[in-house]
Design a protein around this motif. Structure first.
Motif, PDB file in Angstrom:
ATOM      1  N   ASP A 187       0.834  -1.196   0.000  1.00 37.14           N
ATOM      2  CA  ASP A 187       0.000   0.000   0.000  1.00 37.14           C
ATOM      3  C   ASP A 187       0.873   1.252   0.000  1.00 37.14           C
ATOM      4  N   PRO A 188       0.443   2.314  -0.671  1.00 34.53           N
ATOM      5  CA  PRO A 188       1.256   3.544  -0.708  1.00 34.53           C
ATOM      6  C   PRO A 188       1.565   4.122   0.666  1.00 34.53           C
ATOM      7  N   ASP A 189       0.661   3.956   1.639  1.00 36.76           N
ATOM      8  CA  ASP A 189       0.873   4.514   2.978  1.00 36.76           C
ATOM      9  C   ASP A 189       1.517   3.529   3.944  1.00 36.76           C
ATOM     10  N   TRP A 190       1.981   2.395   3.439  1.00 34.44           N
ATOM     11  CA  TRP A 190       2.531   1.352   4.310  1.00 34.44           C
ATOM     12  C   TRP A 190       3.675   1.869   5.176  1.00 34.44           C
ATOM     13  N   ALA A 191       4.680   2.445   4.557  1.00 33.70           N
ATOM     14  CA  ALA A 191       5.846   2.903   5.318  1.00 33.70           C
ATOM     15  C   ALA A 191       5.470   4.017   6.285  1.00 33.70           C
ATOM     16  N   ALA A 192       4.617   4.945   5.849  1.00 35.33           N
ATOM     17  CA  ALA A 192       4.206   6.048   6.719  1.00 35.33           C
ATOM     18  C   ALA A 192       3.487   5.535   7.955  1.00 35.33           C
ATOM     19  N   ALA A 193       2.663   4.502   7.788  1.00 33.00           N
ATOM     20  CA  ALA A 193       1.937   3.958   8.934  1.00 33.00           C
ATOM     21  C   ALA A 193       2.880   3.257   9.906  1.00 33.00           C
ATOM     22  N   LEU A 194       3.862   2.530   9.384  1.00 38.24           N
ATOM     23  CA  LEU A 194       4.848   1.891  10.261  1.00 38.24           C
ATOM     24  C   LEU A 194       5.609   2.934  11.072  1.00 38.24           C
ATOM     25  N   VAL A 195       6.093   3.974  10.399  1.00 40.72           N
ATOM     26  CA  VAL A 195       6.839   5.021  11.101  1.00 40.72           C
ATOM     27  C   VAL A 195       5.958   5.697  12.142  1.00 40.72           C
ATOM     28  N   ASP A 196       4.703   5.943  11.795  1.00 43.24           N
ATOM     29  CA  ASP A 196       3.799   6.587  12.736  1.00 43.24           C
ATOM     30  C   ASP A 196       3.564   5.719  13.969  1.00 43.24           C
ATOM     31  N   GLY A 197       3.637   4.402  13.812  1.00 42.37           N
ATOM     32  CA  GLY A 197       3.502   3.522  14.962  1.00 42.37           C
ATOM     33  C   GLY A 197       4.590   3.760  15.996  1.00 42.37           C
ATOM     34  N   PHE A 198       5.799   4.034  15.543  1.00 41.97           N
ATOM     35  CA  PHE A 198       6.891   4.343  16.464  1.00 41.97           C
ATOM     36  C   PHE A 198       6.748   5.751  17.046  1.00 41.97           C
ATOM     37  N   ARG A 199       6.312   6.680  16.228  1.00 47.86           N
ATOM     38  CA  ARG A 199       6.152   8.055  16.697  1.00 47.86           C
ATOM     39  C   ARG A 199       5.055   8.151  17.762  1.00 47.86           C
ATOM     40  N   ALA A 200       4.017   7.336  17.618  1.00 51.42           N
ATOM     41  CA  ALA A 200       2.882   7.399  18.541  1.00 51.42           C
ATOM     42  C   ALA A 200       3.159   6.711  19.869  1.00 51.42           C
ATOM     43  N   ASP A 201       4.130   5.800  19.920  1.00 50.73           N
ATOM     44  CA  ASP A 201       4.424   5.051  21.139  1.00 50.73           C
ATOM     45  C   ASP A 201       5.934   4.994  21.339  1.00 50.73           C
ATOM     46  N   PRO A 202       6.480   5.835  22.224  1.00 54.01           N
ATOM     47  CA  PRO A 202       7.934   5.832  22.443  1.00 54.01           C
ATOM     48  C   PRO A 202       8.472   4.491  22.936  1.00 54.01           C
ATOM     49  N   ARG A 203       7.589   3.653  23.526  1.00 55.37           N
ATOM     50  CA  ARG A 203       8.043   2.344  24.008  1.00 55.37           C
ATOM     51  C   ARG A 203       8.122   1.304  22.902  1.00 55.37           C
ATOM     52  N   ALA A 204       7.564   1.601  21.747  1.00 51.39           N
ATOM     53  CA  ALA A 204       7.488   0.614  20.664  1.00 51.39           C
ATOM     54  C   ALA A 204       8.882   0.243  20.181  1.00 51.39           C
ATOM     55  N   GLY A 205       9.160  -1.056  20.207  1.00 51.21           N
ATOM     56  CA  GLY A 205      10.398  -1.546  19.628  1.00 51.21           C
ATOM     57  C   GLY A 205      10.171  -2.217  18.294  1.00 51.21           C
ATOM     58  N   CYS A 206       8.910  -2.579  18.036  1.00 43.55           N
ATOM     59  CA  CYS A 206       8.550  -3.263  16.796  1.00 43.55           C
ATOM     60  C   CYS A 206       7.131  -2.860  16.421  1.00 43.55           C
ATOM     61  N   VAL A 207       6.896  -2.645  15.141  1.00 41.54           N
ATOM     62  CA  VAL A 207       5.562  -2.356  14.618  1.00 41.54           C
ATOM     63  C   VAL A 207       5.280  -3.343  13.493  1.00 41.54           C
TER      64      VAL A 207
END
Length: 459
Positions: free
Chosen positions: A233-253
């Motif tokens: 999907d065109p927004d695939w990478a943006a959504a993955l990056v946003d997962g890290f931006r939204a949760d500082p504890r995220a080590g994996c999305v």
């Protein structure tokens, strides 16, 4: 490099770029029932998966009278039944199945696909409707996308073109050519993608080896991994990056994986048995947060799949990358992604699932290939569990306490609650359990093979 889910659901067995199978209860979804015959223009809440081939499509609420092919492809008019991903301004809402209405004219309030829209939206509370699409700034953290491949020059360009055309621009793309039989992939990358793709050669077979090769050179703060046969999907990478931006504890999305086609009996059976989808609700898991899942944290296939995952680069390097002995392309047949998810949790970080990080996966088309794949699921999951205990022996007691429940869930996989056991689902369950028994032995064989590879001179 492998749906509702299961405790012994491991990774895909054959090609070094097949996805791993999910395990465990799926997240709540707004989906409809493609297996129930529906009159034209109707759809029903999903309780099962298709029993006959259906066309796969996308439908956005912005344009409810238009169907597109998966991956936001071209507009088309399917004949017969449709299984459609319904979106709202690009954000996935759920799956719906039905047939176009004969009396719903395009452009009208009803529209030929109105029933597909209604089947999804009627089950959504106002608070469940997604917000506007992700708009991660172009100057967000640098992202490295690693695409591992093995002799698939016919499919690789589709994945690379999609990543390069994605909405997240601060991206580098690395292609790792794993034990190729010729130089066709290298030629493709250098001629078609000069200065746009970094080409790397990894001579030792194994998906984990290839992923670690890409990880070693990644320049991005975030390192994502995609299969070479995906519709992205065109927004695939943006959504993955946003997962890290939204949760500082995220080590994996991780993200959503949907079938690119459901044309054959084998493809339909895989979706019934263990499709990759984890639902349409953002979720997160951490050892600090109580879980109602009795198989947590070992059934990490419920958190995502190796076909669609990203990590903080420094963290993935700190935990040692992927264990090459639990890898597709080795006797262990997979499990390296599941082990990485577990290690992220044990390291004190969160694993986040984002349904808007969407890819479409082409399932194997033949029953023979499906049987091999499901057996490999068991082998890979057994190898993963063995590797987890090898790395951290203190996990053994907790793991053994969960084995009986895991076996029971595997034997019931693909069967509706209270329903009769389907013979095909029962056969696949037995294959997976057989593979699970072989998994520890296959892992030990793989460890010995990796040691020989490490001591051999590099070409």
């Amino acid at each position: 490099m492998t749906a509702p889910t299961n405790p012994t659901n491991p990774t895909n067995p054959t090609a070094p770029t097949a996805p791993t199978g999910p395990t465990g209860p799926a997240a709540p979804t707004a989906t409809t029932n493609p297996s129930t015959p529906a009159a034209p223009g109707s759809a029903a809440v999903r309780t099962d998966l298709p029993s006959v081939p259906v066309a796969i499509a996308e439908l956005d609420l912005e344009h409810p009278d238009v169907l597109r092919r998966p991956g936001r492809g071209g507009v088309f008019t399917p004949e017969g039944r449709v299984l459609a991903l319904v979106r709202d301004h690009g954000r996935p809402l759920g799956l719906a199945a039905g047939e176009p209405s004969a009396d719903g004219a395009p452009g009208t309030a009803a529209g030929p696909y109105r029933a597909l829209v209604d089947a999804v939206t009627r089950d959504l509370a106002p608070d469940d409707r997604p917000g506007p699409p992700v708009r991660t700034p172009a100057d967000g953290p640098p992202l490295t996308v690693v695409v591992c491949t093995h002799d698939r020059t016919d499919l690789l360009p589709r994945s690379l073109d999609a990543v390069l055309a994605g909405t997240y621009r601060n991206t580098e793309v690395v292609v790792v050519d794993n034990a190729p039989s010729d130089r066709a992939t290298e030629t493709l990358c250098r001629q078609r993608y000069p200065d746009r793709v970094r080409y790397l050669y990894e001579p030792v077979p194994g998906l984990a080896r290839a992923r670690n090769r890409g990880l070693a050179v990644a320049r991005g703060e975030i390192c994502a991994f995609a299969d070479d046969d995906l519709l992205i999907d065109p927004d695939w990478a943006a959504a993955l990056v946003d997962g890290f931006r939204a949760d500082p504890r995220a080590g994996c999305v991780t993200g959503l994986v949907l079938p690119a086609e459901l044309d054959t009996r084998a493809q339909l059976a895989l979706e019934r048995y263990c499709g990759y989808a984890k639902g349409f609700t953002t979720r997160s898991w951490s050892l600090l947060d109580p879980s109602e899942d009795p198989l947590f944290p070992f059934a990490t296939g419920r958190l995502g799949t190796g076909a669609n995952m990203a990590f903080r680069t420094d963290l993935l390097r700190a935990i040692g990358g992927f264990d090459p002995a639990t890898s597709t392309g080795t006797p262990a047949r997979g499990g390296e992604d599941l082990l990485a998810f577990l290690q992220v949790l044990i390291a004190g970080h969160t694993v986040v699932y984002r349904p808007d990080a969407l890819v479409w996966h082409p399932h194997r088309r033949s029953m023979e290939a499906l049987s091999t794949q499901v057996f490999g699921f068991g082998v890979g999951f057994g190898a993963y569990l063995t590797a987890a205990v090898r790395h951290q022996p203190e996990l053994l007691a907790a793991l053994l306490a969960r084995v009986p429940r895991g076996v029971r869930q595997t034997l019931r996989r693909g069967t509706p609650a209270g329903g009769r056991r389907d013979p095909l689902m029962a056969h696949l369950g037995r294959l997976e359990l057989l593979g699970l028994l072989y998994g520890p032995l296959c892992y030990l064989r793989s460890v010995r093979r990796q040691r020989r590879a490490d001591s051999a001179p590099r070409p």
